[in-house]
Design a protein around this motif. Structure first.
Motif, PDB file in Angstrom:
ATOM      1  N   VAL B  93       0.762  -1.204   0.092  1.00 22.67           N
ATOM      2  CA  VAL B  93      -0.055  -0.022  -0.050  1.00 22.67           C
ATOM      3  C   VAL B  93       0.807   1.203  -0.028  1.00 22.67           C
ATOM      4  N   ARG B  94       2.060   1.185   0.847  1.00 25.81           N
ATOM      5  CA  ARG B  94       2.831   2.336   0.808  1.00 25.81           C
ATOM      6  C   ARG B  94       3.547   2.805  -0.515  1.00 25.81           C
ATOM      7  N   ARG B  95       3.896   1.505  -1.148  1.00 25.82           N
ATOM      8  CA  ARG B  95       4.526   1.691  -2.454  1.00 25.82           C
ATOM      9  C   ARG B  95       3.601   2.259  -3.458  1.00 25.82           C
ATOM     10  N   SER B  96       2.348   1.560  -3.532  1.00 28.15           N
ATOM     11  CA  SER B  96       1.339   2.015  -4.485  1.00 28.15           C
ATOM     12  C   SER B  96       0.823   3.286  -4.352  1.00 28.15           C
ATOM     13  N   SER B  97       0.702   3.752  -2.940  1.00 28.45           N
ATOM     14  CA  SER B  97       0.313   5.112  -2.862  1.00 28.45           C
ATOM     15  C   SER B  97       1.239   6.162  -3.056  1.00 28.45           C
ATOM     16  N   ARG B  98       2.716   5.792  -3.058  1.00 26.48           N
ATOM     17  CA  ARG B  98       3.784   6.767  -3.398  1.00 26.48           C
ATOM     18  C   ARG B  98       3.641   6.782  -4.957  1.00 26.48           C
ATOM     19  N   LEU B  99       3.501   5.771  -5.668  1.00 26.11           N
ATOM     20  CA  LEU B  99       3.694   5.714  -7.112  1.00 26.11           C
ATOM     21  C   LEU B  99       2.354   6.654  -7.774  1.00 26.11           C
ATOM     22  N   GLN B 100       1.267   6.400  -7.434  1.00 23.72           N
ATOM     23  CA  GLN B 100      -0.063   7.008  -7.617  1.00 23.72           C
ATOM     24  C   GLN B 100       0.219   8.412  -7.366  1.00 23.72           C
ATOM     25  N   ALA B 101       0.810   8.949  -6.224  1.00 21.81           N
ATOM     26  CA  ALA B 101       0.602  10.335  -5.794  1.00 21.81           C
ATOM     27  C   ALA B 101       1.670  10.640  -6.825  1.00 21.81           C
ATOM     28  N   ILE B 150       1.675   7.404 -16.542  1.00 21.74           N
ATOM     29  CA  ILE B 150       0.929   6.409 -16.890  1.00 21.74           C
ATOM     30  C   ILE B 150       1.715   4.993 -16.390  1.00 21.74           C
ATOM     31  N   GLY B 151       2.833   5.072 -16.654  1.00 16.93           N
ATOM     32  CA  GLY B 151       3.709   3.840 -16.127  1.00 16.93           C
ATOM     33  C   GLY B 151       3.682   3.731 -14.665  1.00 16.93           C
ATOM     34  N   LEU B 152       3.816   5.116 -14.190  1.00 16.04           N
ATOM     35  CA  LEU B 152       3.648   4.661 -12.633  1.00 16.04           C
ATOM     36  C   LEU B 152       2.039   4.327 -12.156  1.00 16.04           C
ATOM     37  N   PHE B 153       1.111   4.741 -13.004  1.00 12.55           N
ATOM     38  CA  PHE B 153      -0.201   4.212 -12.385  1.00 12.55           C
ATOM     39  C   PHE B 153      -0.149   2.746 -12.698  1.00 12.55           C
ATOM     40  N   ILE B 154       0.317   2.194 -13.526  1.00 14.83           N
ATOM     41  CA  ILE B 154       0.278   0.950 -13.962  1.00 14.83           C
ATOM     42  C   ILE B 154       0.947  -0.067 -12.845  1.00 14.83           C
ATOM     43  N   ALA B 155       2.280   0.750 -12.623  1.00 13.03           N
ATOM     44  CA  ALA B 155       3.225  -0.072 -11.980  1.00 13.03           C
ATOM     45  C   ALA B 155       2.561  -0.083 -10.229  1.00 13.03           C
ATOM     46  N   SER B 156       1.768   1.050 -10.173  1.00 16.21           N
ATOM     47  CA  SER B 156       1.132   1.051  -8.624  1.00 16.21           C
ATOM     48  C   SER B 156       0.036  -0.152  -8.189  1.00 16.21           C
TER      49      SER B 156
END
Lengths: 107, 324
Positions: B93-101, B150-156
């Protein structure tokens, strides 16, 4: 020490007996049961409070708060009319149980 | 007597904390203390007294059976999450929140860069290039920042599949729950600071447009670019801290993550996926097409208010249904 399996059906009866003469609280009841049984039976805490819960739900006892000696606030229990009737039933049941079981007891 | 209290606490830890259970626990502690005091008076040592009291306690299961209570964790076929699963989920969750943000930050910075370069172009700051090349540069800037987003959203999204069980019914043991609650509490100051900072920046951001507009009509797009960049930081803070908070709420099944709320959120999520991009399009078209940078930023607060109203109406209309 008595097996709790055997005595289970009569925990409620013992507690009701302790309340026949007047209201009392958890520790006093448990202490008196131990004393009257000459230390042969000690009612476990959870058994005692299971019985309180059950008896109160069935209307055999009622509880209320009262400041005991030394100003300590406690939950007291008192027997109800239903409780007395239930106690008499259990006494008759025990007489019968005793007679039946005794028939099969040698020495 | 702390030892007796600790003993009871540990025994009751796995059980729901209903009023009835708590009252019973208090009363049992009184009784155990009475017994302990009397044993001490009879000349027993502290250790002996505690030993006797505990040995005469009995079985907590017997009591709970009588109350008709099932343990808060271990009620049959609902899976109980292990501590490792929970910690693994928190990391994801931490990782994906960071990437999305970060993704949102890049998107907003991209749009801000586009507005900025377009404004330079119109004001002739870019020097000797044609107007069309200038606009092309603006669009390229938006892409250079937007495509990595977009890459970050997918990775998140990756790594979350393992934790699909959190969308369904699950339970935590009392110990794990307490750990999660503690970690959520540790995170709280960070979250509060993020929200306060974001709210301040968000409220102040339109001022950039107003100040720029006062300095002259040609300056207004600069203000819009600054506002977009500030909004990028606002969204970054909200998405990052909000994502982590939501992770904790999901684990503890609080607030938005009670079973009834889960359905409502799915619907509102779908509406949001349409409404916000639409607002952004309106903003960009009215800005570039009609040069109305001075008023078009209002589309965001208006959308926020309308969107809140939609959510509220949906929540109200669907409440009676849940009760039935």
């Amino acid at each position: 020490m008595i097996s709790s399996d055997v005595i289970r059906g009569y925990n409620d009866t013992m507690i009701l007996y302790m309340l026949l003469e007047g209201e009392s609280y958890g520790y006093e009841i448990s202490k008196n049961i131990r004393r009257l049984s000459q230390e042969k039976y000690v009612m476990k805490e959870t058994t005692l409070y299971s019985a309180f819960t059950r008896l109160e739900k069935n209307g055999c006892i009622s509880s209320f708060h009262k400041d005991g000696e030394a100003g300590k606030r406690r939950t007291y229990y008192r027997i109800t009319e239903e409780g007395r009737a239930y106690y008499r039933e259990k006494c008759i049941e025990w007489q019968l149980t005793q007679e039946v079981v005794n028939t099969f007891i040698k020495e | 007597m702390d030892v007796l209290k600790a003993y009871l606490d540990s025994l009751f830890a796995a059980w729901p904390r209903s009023d009835q259970v708590l009252a019973l626990k208090r009363e049992m502690l009184d009784t155990m203390e009475d017994k302990y005091e009397e044993l001490k008076r009879d000349g027993k040592s502290e250790h002996e007294a505690i030993g006797i009291v505990i040995s005469e306690f009995g079985s907590i299961d017997e009591l709970m059976d009588e109350l008709g209570i099932v343990p808060s964790a271990a009620s049959g076929n609902i899976p109980v999450l292990t501590e490792e699963t929970v910690q693994g989920y928190e990391t994801v969750v931490r990782r994906s929140s960071r990437l999305q943000a970060l993704g949102w930050l890049l998107v907003l910075f991209g749009v801000a860069a586009m507005v900025l370069i377009a404004a330079w172009n119109e004001n002739g700051v870019l020097g000797g290039i044609s107007e069309n090349t200038g606009y092309l540069l603006a669009v390229i800037a938006a892409f250079v920042l937007g495509v990595p987003a977009i890459g970050l959203f997918i990775a998140s999204g990756s790594g979350k599949e393992k934790y699909r069980v959190l969308g369904e019914d699950f339970e935590l043991s009392a110990g794990t729950r307490a750990n999660v609650e503690r970690r959520k509490e540790t995170f709280r100051p960070v979250r509060v600071r993020s929200i306060v900072t974001a709210a301040c920046l968000g409220t102040v951001s339109p001022a950039a447009v107003l100040v720029a507009a006062v300095r002259g009509e040609s300056q207004t797009p600069y203000g819009a670019a600054v506002m977009l960049a500030l909004l990028g930081i606002v969204i970054f803070l909200f998405v990052y801290s909000g994502g982590i908070e939501a992770g904790y709420q999901k684990l503890l099944q609080l607030g938005e993550y009670t079973p009834e709320k889960k359905e409502e959120n799915r619907v509102i999520g779908r509406i949001a996926a349409v409404v916000w991009p639409l607002a952004l399009i309106v903003f960009l078209v009215s800005g570039f097409g009609y040069e109305r940078w001075d008023v078009n930023w209002l589309v965001f607060p208006v959308t926020a208010v309308l969107f809140g109203a939609i959510g509220g109406v949906y929540g109200m209309r669907h409440k009676p249904k849940q009760k039935a």
